[in-house]
Design a protein around this motif. Structure first.
Motif, PDB file in Angstrom:
ATOM      1  N   HIS A   1     -44.588 -48.560  56.942  1.00  0.00           N
ATOM      2  CA  HIS A   1     -44.595 -48.811  58.379  1.00  0.00           C
ATOM      3  C   HIS A   1     -44.962 -50.258  58.631  1.00  0.00           C
ATOM      4  O   HIS A   1     -45.260 -50.999  57.707  1.00  0.00           O
ATOM      5  CB  HIS A   1     -45.570 -47.868  59.083  1.00  0.00           C
TER       6      HIS A   1
ATOM      7  N   SER B   1     -42.532 -50.693  66.301  1.00  0.00           N
ATOM      8  CA  SER B   1     -43.421 -49.547  66.093  1.00  0.00           C
ATOM      9  C   SER B   1     -43.582 -48.762  67.385  1.00  0.00           C
ATOM     10  O   SER B   1     -43.608 -47.528  67.377  1.00  0.00           O
ATOM     11  CB  SER B   1     -44.804 -50.011  65.637  1.00  0.00           C
TER      12      SER B   1
ATOM     13  N   THR C   1     -42.757 -44.858  67.536  1.00  0.00           N
ATOM     14  CA  THR C   1     -43.809 -43.871  67.805  1.00  0.00           C
ATOM     15  C   THR C   1     -43.566 -43.170  69.143  1.00  0.00           C
ATOM     16  O   THR C   1     -43.894 -41.993  69.296  1.00  0.00           O
ATOM     17  CB  THR C   1     -45.202 -44.520  67.809  1.00  0.00           C
TER      18      THR C   1
ATOM     19  N   SER D   1     -43.154 -39.223  69.421  1.00  0.00           N
ATOM     20  CA  SER D   1     -43.984 -38.473  70.368  1.00  0.00           C
ATOM     21  C   SER D   1     -43.130 -37.594  71.271  1.00  0.00           C
ATOM     22  O   SER D   1     -43.548 -36.518  71.682  1.00  0.00           O
ATOM     23  CB  SER D   1     -44.798 -39.426  71.251  1.00  0.00           C
TER      24      SER D   1
ATOM     25  N   TRP E   1     -46.893 -34.934  66.426  1.00  0.00           N
ATOM     26  CA  TRP E   1     -47.069 -36.390  66.340  1.00  0.00           C
ATOM     27  C   TRP E   1     -47.822 -36.904  67.562  1.00  0.00           C
ATOM     28  O   TRP E   1     -48.728 -37.728  67.465  1.00  0.00           O
ATOM     29  CB  TRP E   1     -45.707 -37.087  66.219  1.00  0.00           C
TER      30      TRP E   1
ATOM     31  N   VAL F   1     -51.101 -38.637  66.469  1.00  0.00           N
ATOM     32  CA  VAL F   1     -50.982 -40.088  66.331  1.00  0.00           C
ATOM     33  C   VAL F   1     -50.775 -40.776  67.683  1.00  0.00           C
ATOM     34  O   VAL F   1     -51.517 -41.682  68.041  1.00  0.00           O
ATOM     35  CB  VAL F   1     -49.816 -40.460  65.382  1.00  0.00           C
TER      36      VAL F   1
ATOM     37  N   GLU G   1     -48.515 -42.931  70.668  1.00  0.00           N
ATOM     38  CA  GLU G   1     -47.580 -44.049  70.665  1.00  0.00           C
ATOM     39  C   GLU G   1     -48.293 -45.350  70.983  1.00  0.00           C
ATOM     40  O   GLU G   1     -49.325 -45.369  71.656  1.00  0.00           O
ATOM     41  CB  GLU G   1     -46.473 -43.805  71.683  1.00  0.00           C
TER      42      GLU G   1
ATOM     43  N   VAL H   1     -50.561 -48.131  65.723  1.00  0.00           N
ATOM     44  CA  VAL H   1     -51.161 -46.794  65.766  1.00  0.00           C
ATOM     45  C   VAL H   1     -51.889 -46.544  64.451  1.00  0.00           C
ATOM     46  O   VAL H   1     -51.801 -47.343  63.516  1.00  0.00           O
ATOM     47  CB  VAL H   1     -50.098 -45.682  65.968  1.00  0.00           C
TER      48      VAL H   1
ATOM     49  N   TRP I   1     -51.670 -44.889  61.377  1.00  0.00           N
ATOM     50  CA  TRP I   1     -50.689 -44.203  60.556  1.00  0.00           C
ATOM     51  C   TRP I   1     -51.399 -43.253  59.600  1.00  0.00           C
ATOM     52  O   TRP I   1     -52.310 -43.675  58.889  1.00  0.00           O
ATOM     53  CB  TRP I   1     -49.864 -45.210  59.764  1.00  0.00           C
TER      54      TRP I   1
END
Lengths: 323, 342
Positions: free
Chosen positions: B160, B168, B172, B176, B182, B186, B188, B192, B194
């Motif tokens: 990543h 990114s 993300t 999401s 996700w 994690v 957006e 983030v 990872w």
């Protein structure tokens, strides 16, 4: 008649010496300002990183130092992983670079033929002048693929040893703490070895020759005469290298893997304080930015502590030698 | 003291402008700063535009965060960001924003024997790979999408971005949208946390890692996958159709995204509904003052972007960007008329 010129001479020298004294005072003040400027710059940098990072340093307090959770999405920041990565890679670099530098310096001062000393010493100093971005690119495009081929072998051999084996587990991707440590070792090698070489040359021949005359081997001369004579300067050189390893940014960023991990394996990717800052600062806003500046302050603290330890070590050594 | 100095500086600046003005008739220099995603195309447009009009556009690629900060401080004539600003921020500072160019982001892989464009993935599987829930290429979920190719039984290495980036952010954001897992684990953002993998700095860093590490998967802007000859995956989009990353599918995403209902163009094109739309399509936004202090510069900026939308199409395509579809350009020009003082 004769006294009048004498008085004139006295008064003129008097005037001159007064002017000299005034100049001296100004010169002293000027020098003081020069020295204070360094202190002011240092203090200013430390305070401004402290101020920039206040939101995280004082807002999250101890959590920032004890947590390994670095999450820009939820705005929670823990600096443990970067601190860990910084210390581990620097330690690997020292473990590799110190004995090697010692060997290089010894070879150049004690063993090498005279015609070889100059060129090799120059080559080592040239190594120090290579920009770190070049080391980073070399690391990424040449050394990482090489390590990717070596690492399975490391896991299969060293990885089997109980306890120590934990250090060499993991996927052989070439990137990681070990690779970064080795690249750092190459980078700090010239600093440590040139300091060592310089100070080894200051050992009086009288001492060495007396020792040889008493029947010492080269190793005994080095270990019992050269090293004790130059100990404090050697330690100084090592810490100079360590200081550089702690703050190195670009080369590490390329080969460390940039993952907020704390692992027992040296083959796993990690992150360091300076590479985290270099990576994320551009796009960071608000608390994230504050956390990165706070990381910068931490690097200040870590470097300061390391220097402090080296000073204390030197002082203790001096005391022991005095007693 | 400072005000006097500032006045002196202003006088000096005025004098220089006048002096320069005599040299080059009506040449205006405008400045912009921000997203590195658009930097290559803006500099190309800028060179062509300067040749045509004599006006120069100086763009500093300092990152979206920096671009937003600079336009808020009023030190540049336009900012560019990979993340749109929300309405409250725009209103607070009196800013407006509009898209400039489109780019596609592709999952890039390095699996021996699997050529570019052969592997098929969908959002769910991609999310699971990046979450570390699918760890082997022989996983049945991947095999189900790729019945015709023999996938090796090898551990997946995730790559990543290590730096904060609009790329990114779009990836993300897409993950999401398609995976609740996700979104909760994690989320957006430009950076983030990872769960797995290694981080490469910039598109070039990720490309280099993917190229070097066997059985790895990362994500890069389409141009980097092409130039570095990386394997890139086809994706199953929101409509359930498998699409290839190419100009047509990026443009389809832009065309089918519901711009007309997006106030201030605050819309991400990820997971666009069109049957031919590429699911991870991104743009960046130009941010400008609605009531600019320097109206003349602002005017040149609009003229520059009008030029870019129209004459700059070929330059954008040559750099593997995608020009905005005509319908969107019309809408943007309408937005300029109603919202900005020109």
């Amino acid at each position: 008649m004769s006294s009048i010129p004498a008085i004139a001479v006295i008064s003129s020298t008097d005037r001159r010496s007064r002017a000299d004294a005034r100049h001296d005072a100004w010169f002293r003040r000027l020098l003081k300002v020069c020295a204070l400027l360094v202190l002011a710059a240092l203090l200013g940098a430390a305070l401004s990183t402290l101020w920039g990072g206040r939101e995280v340093l004082f807002g999250q307090g101890l959590h920032f130092l004890t947590s390994a959770d670095w999450n820009p999405v939820t705005d929670t920041y823990g600096a443990l992983a970067p601190i860990f990565g910084t210390l581990v890679t620097s330690l690997i670099a020292l473990v590799l670079a110190v004995p090697l530098s010692f060997g290089i310096a010894l070879f150049l001062t004690e063993i090498a033929p005279t015609w070889l000393r100059g060129p090799v010493a120059t080559a080592i100093e040239l190594l120090a002048s290579i920009p770190s971005i070049i080391y980073g690119m070399w690391g990424l495009f040449v050394f990482v693929p090489f390590m990717a081929r070596v690492e399975p072998g490391l896991s299969a051999t060293l990885g089997r040893i109980p306890l120590l084996g934990k250090l060499f587990e993991g996927p052989p991707i070439g990137l990681g703490l070990l690779t970064a440590g080795i690249v750092l070792a190459v980078m700090i090698l010239p600093f440590i070895s040139s300091v060592m070489r310089e100070v080894f040359q200051t050992v009086p021949n009288r001492l060495k020759e007396s020792s040889y005359a008493l029947g010492s081997t080269t190793w005994e001369v080095v270990w019992d005469i050269v090293l004790p004579y130059t100990r404090s300067a050697v330690i100084g050189g090592i810490f100079l290298g360590l200081g550089r390893a702690l703050g190195e940014t670009m080369a590490v960023t390329f080969v460390l893997g940039n993952a907020y991990n704390i692992t027992s394996s040296l083959l796993m990717p990690g992150t360091s304080i300076s590479s985290s800052i270099a990576n994320e600062f551009n796009e960071a806003v608000g608390t994230h930015r504050s956390a990165l500046i706070a990381l910068g302050f931490l690097l200040f603290v870590v470097t300061f502590v390391v220097l402090l330890i080296s000073r204390l070590m030197l002082r203790r050594l001096a005391k022991r030698e005095g007693a | 003291m400072t005000t006097m100095n500032r006045n002196k500086l202003r006088l000096l600046a005025l004098a220089t402008t006048l002096a320069l003005g005599i040299g080059a008739a009506h040449a205006t220099d405008i400045t912009g700063a921000g997203s590195s995603f658009v930097y290559p195309v803006i500099s190309k447009w800028s060179a062509a535009y300067a040749e045509k009009t004599g006006n120069r556009v100086n763009y500093q690629s300092i990152g979206s965060g920096g671009g937003i900060a600079q336009i808020k401080a009023g030190t540049v004539d336009f900012g560019a960001s990979d993340m749109p600003l929300d309405e409250a921020t725009l209103d607070k500072f009196g800013l407006g924003q509009f898209p400039d160019v489109i780019g596609g982001i592709v999952p890039a892989y390095n699996i021996a024997g699997i050529a570019p464009g052969k592997l098929v993935l969908d959002g769910q599987v991609l999310a699971k790979i990046f979450l570390g829930q699918i760890t082997n290429w022989s996983d049945p979920a991947i095999a189900a999408l790729n019945p015709d190719i023999a996938l090796p039984s090898a551990k997946i290495t995730v790559v990543h971005r290590s730096d904060g980036s609009g790329t990114s952010f779009n990836v993300t954001n897409y993950l999401s949208k398609v995976s609740a897992d996700w979104k909760s684990k994690v989320g957006e953002g430009t950076a983030v946390k990872w769960p797995v993998g290694i981080g490469g700095k910039g598109n070039e860093g990720v490309s280099a890692y993917v190229k070097q590490i066997p059985n790895s998967i990362g994500y890069v802007e389409y141009a980097y996958a092409v130039q570095n000859k990386l394997g890139y995956a086809r994706m199953k989009n929101a409509a359930g159709k498998v699409v290839s990353p190419e100009t047509a599918s990026f443009q389809a995403a832009a065309a089918t995204a519901d711009w007309s209902h997006a106030k201030n163009f605050n819309l991400l094109m990820t997971n666009a509904p069109g049957t031919d739309a590429w699911p991870i399509t991104a743009t960046s936004w130009v941010i400008m003052y609605k009531q600019p202090k320097n109206v003349a510069n602002s005017k040149v900026a609009f003229d520059f972007f009008r030029y870019a939308y129209d004459d700059g199409k070929a330059a954008a395509t040559a750099l593997d960007y995608v020009p905005l579809p005509a319908s969107l350009v019309t809408q943007i020009e309408g937005y300029w008329k109603t919202e900005f003082k020109q």
